[in-house]
Design a protein around this motif. Structure first.
Motif, mmCIF file in Angstrom:
data_model
loop_
_atom_site.group_PDB
_atom_site.id
_atom_site.type_symbol
_atom_site.label_atom_id
_atom_site.label_comp_id
_atom_site.label_asym_id
_atom_site.label_seq_id
_atom_site.Cartn_x
_atom_site.Cartn_y
_atom_site.Cartn_z
ATOM 1 N N ARG A 55 9.342 -5.077 -6.783
ATOM 2 C CA ARG A 55 8.464 -4.493 -7.717
ATOM 3 C C ARG A 55 8.704 -2.939 -7.559
ATOM 4 N N THR A 56 9.381 -2.340 -8.249
ATOM 5 C CA THR A 56 9.563 -0.701 -8.316
ATOM 6 C C THR A 56 8.179 0.042 -8.568
ATOM 7 N N ALA A 57 8.056 0.980 -8.124
ATOM 8 C CA ALA A 57 6.894 2.001 -8.164
ATOM 9 C C ALA A 57 6.647 2.120 -9.652
ATOM 10 N N GLY B 200 0.712 -1.277 0.024
ATOM 11 C CA GLY B 200 0.036 0.014 0.049
ATOM 12 C C GLY B 200 0.986 1.463 -0.070
ATOM 13 N N SER B 201 2.002 1.101 -0.190
ATOM 14 C CA SER B 201 2.943 2.322 -0.050
ATOM 15 C C SER B 201 2.851 3.246 -1.510
ATOM 16 N N VAL B 202 2.777 4.426 -1.185
ATOM 17 C CA VAL B 202 2.793 5.478 -2.181
ATOM 18 C C VAL B 202 4.072 5.594 -2.999
ATOM 19 N N LEU B 203 5.165 5.547 -2.056
ATOM 20 C CA LEU B 203 6.654 5.590 -2.629
ATOM 21 C C LEU B 203 7.357 4.573 -2.179
ATOM 22 N N GLY B 204 8.107 4.246 -3.155
ATOM 23 C CA GLY B 204 9.088 3.235 -3.040
ATOM 24 C C GLY B 204 8.657 1.844 -3.769
ATOM 25 N N PRO B 205 9.446 0.714 -3.304
ATOM 26 C CA PRO B 205 8.977 -0.520 -3.821
ATOM 27 C C PRO B 205 7.903 -1.416 -2.971
ATOM 28 N N MET B 206 7.587 -2.320 -3.635
ATOM 29 C CA MET B 206 6.911 -3.633 -2.802
ATOM 30 C C MET B 206 8.138 -4.509 -2.967
ATOM 31 N N VAL B 207 8.120 -5.468 -1.660
ATOM 32 C CA VAL B 207 9.172 -6.370 -1.672
ATOM 33 C C VAL B 207 8.392 -7.804 -1.287
ATOM 34 N N ILE B 208 8.660 -8.649 -2.017
ATOM 35 C CA ILE B 208 8.094 -10.097 -1.776
ATOM 36 C C ILE B 208 9.236 -11.004 -1.301
ATOM 37 N N ALA B 209 8.880 -11.761 -0.255
ATOM 38 C CA ALA B 209 9.807 -12.611 0.087
ATOM 39 C C ALA B 209 9.326 -13.963 0.336
ATOM 40 N N ALA B 210 10.000 -15.056 -0.023
ATOM 41 C CA ALA B 210 9.606 -16.410 0.579
ATOM 42 C C ALA B 210 10.933 -16.961 1.184
ATOM 43 N N VAL B 211 10.648 -17.842 2.199
ATOM 44 C CA VAL B 211 11.609 -18.396 3.041
ATOM 45 C C VAL B 211 10.984 -19.908 3.225
ATOM 46 N N GLY B 212 12.055 -20.793 3.146
ATOM 47 C CA GLY B 212 11.966 -22.281 3.186
ATOM 48 C C GLY B 212 12.419 -23.039 4.483
ATOM 49 N N CYS B 213 11.635 -23.984 4.860
ATOM 50 C CA CYS B 213 12.126 -24.736 6.228
ATOM 51 C C CYS B 213 11.725 -26.123 6.135
ATOM 52 N N ASN B 214 12.400 -26.955 6.784
ATOM 53 C CA ASN B 214 11.721 -28.468 6.584
ATOM 54 C C ASN B 214 10.436 -28.640 7.480
ATOM 55 N N GLU B 215 10.928 -27.824 8.680
ATOM 56 C CA GLU B 215 9.643 -28.050 9.884
ATOM 57 C C GLU B 215 9.469 -26.806 10.280
ATOM 58 N N MET B 216 8.062 -26.390 10.660
ATOM 59 C CA MET B 216 7.533 -25.385 11.155
ATOM 60 C C MET B 216 8.409 -24.848 12.407
ATOM 61 N N ASP B 217 8.480 -25.954 13.203
ATOM 62 C CA ASP B 217 8.965 -25.655 14.546
ATOM 63 C C ASP B 217 10.516 -24.957 14.370
ATOM 64 N N ASP B 218 11.383 -25.277 13.462
ATOM 65 C CA ASP B 218 12.612 -24.855 13.130
ATOM 66 C C ASP B 218 12.648 -23.421 13.192
ATOM 67 N N LEU B 219 11.637 -22.674 12.741
ATOM 68 C CA LEU B 219 11.816 -21.438 12.535
ATOM 69 C C LEU B 219 11.019 -20.589 13.908
#
Length: 212
Positions: free
Chosen positions: A64-66, A11-30
């Motif tokens: 994704r840039t503006a 929802g930012s009017v200035l600057g980029p939107m950043v999307i990140a993905a993180v992977g793990c073997n077990e949810m409890d690890d994180l």
């Protein structure tokens, strides 16, 4: 591998939107790291966890840039832009199951939309507030938030104080108003398709007519 995906700056009017993905073997690890919704963590905690996550787990980042967002919005909705970016981040990691923060009022529909854009074959679960429900999405929210914060700092070094970039931030609004007043146009880092910018430009045009 289980993957979580989240974004920062939608929802930012200035600057980029950043999307990140993180992977793990077990949810409890994180979970053992103490991850949580990035918005509920202090800046210091986010930076510390960001370093730990990047060191210990696979991750991918999409920006994704503006300008890119403005261009894409000519042919698609913001939800579709986010869904495509979620799919791209997801494709950066191999997984059997993915959890997403749903950017649609209909969680199931959003998950199906992302799946239709993804190249990888995996099960997708989309939930509202997934960053608070699933540690792997919490981790993704931290990566996305910290990455975007760093990009905003880079922009501030170039443009001066711009605030957080969100329309609710008075510093951001003041920067935009002053920039438009001085340059007679918005900065390149502004999302021109946002109503905030359109209204500022309308007010500028009205003032110009009155001056004339």
């Amino acid at each position: 591998m289980i993957v979580g995906v989240d974004e920062a700056g939608k929802g930012s009017v200035l600057g980029p939107m950043v999307i990140a993905a993180v992977g793990c073997n077990e949810m409890d690890d994180l979970k053992s790291l103490g991850v949580a919704d990035s918005k509920k963590l202090s800046k210091e905690s986010r930076e510390r966890l960001n370093g730990l996550i990047r060191e210990k787990y696979n991750f991918s980042i999409v920006v994704r840039t503006a300008l890119e967002i403005d261009t894409l919005r000519q042919t698609m909705t913001m939800n579709e832009i986010v869904a495509r970016a979620h799919a791209e981040a997801l494709d950066g990691l191999s997984c059997r199951l993915a959890y997403l923060d749903a950017c649609d009022v209909n969680e199931k529909r959003y998950g199906e939309t992302v799946k239709s854009f993804a190249k990888s074959e995996c099960s997708i679960i989309a939930r509202h507030k997934a960053d608070a429900l699933f540690p792997v999405v919490s981790a993704a929210s931290i990566i996305a938030k910290v990455e975007r914060d760093h990009l905003i700092l880079d922009l501030a070094a170039e443009y001066g104080e711009i605030g957080s970039g969100y329309p609710s931030d008075p510093v951001t609004i003041t920067f935009l108003e002053n920039y438009i007043k001085t340059h007679d146009k918005p900065p390149q880092i502004a999302r021109l398709s946002w109503e905030t910018v359109k209204q500022m430009m309308d007010r500028r045009d009205q003032r110009s007519l009155l001056d004339f």
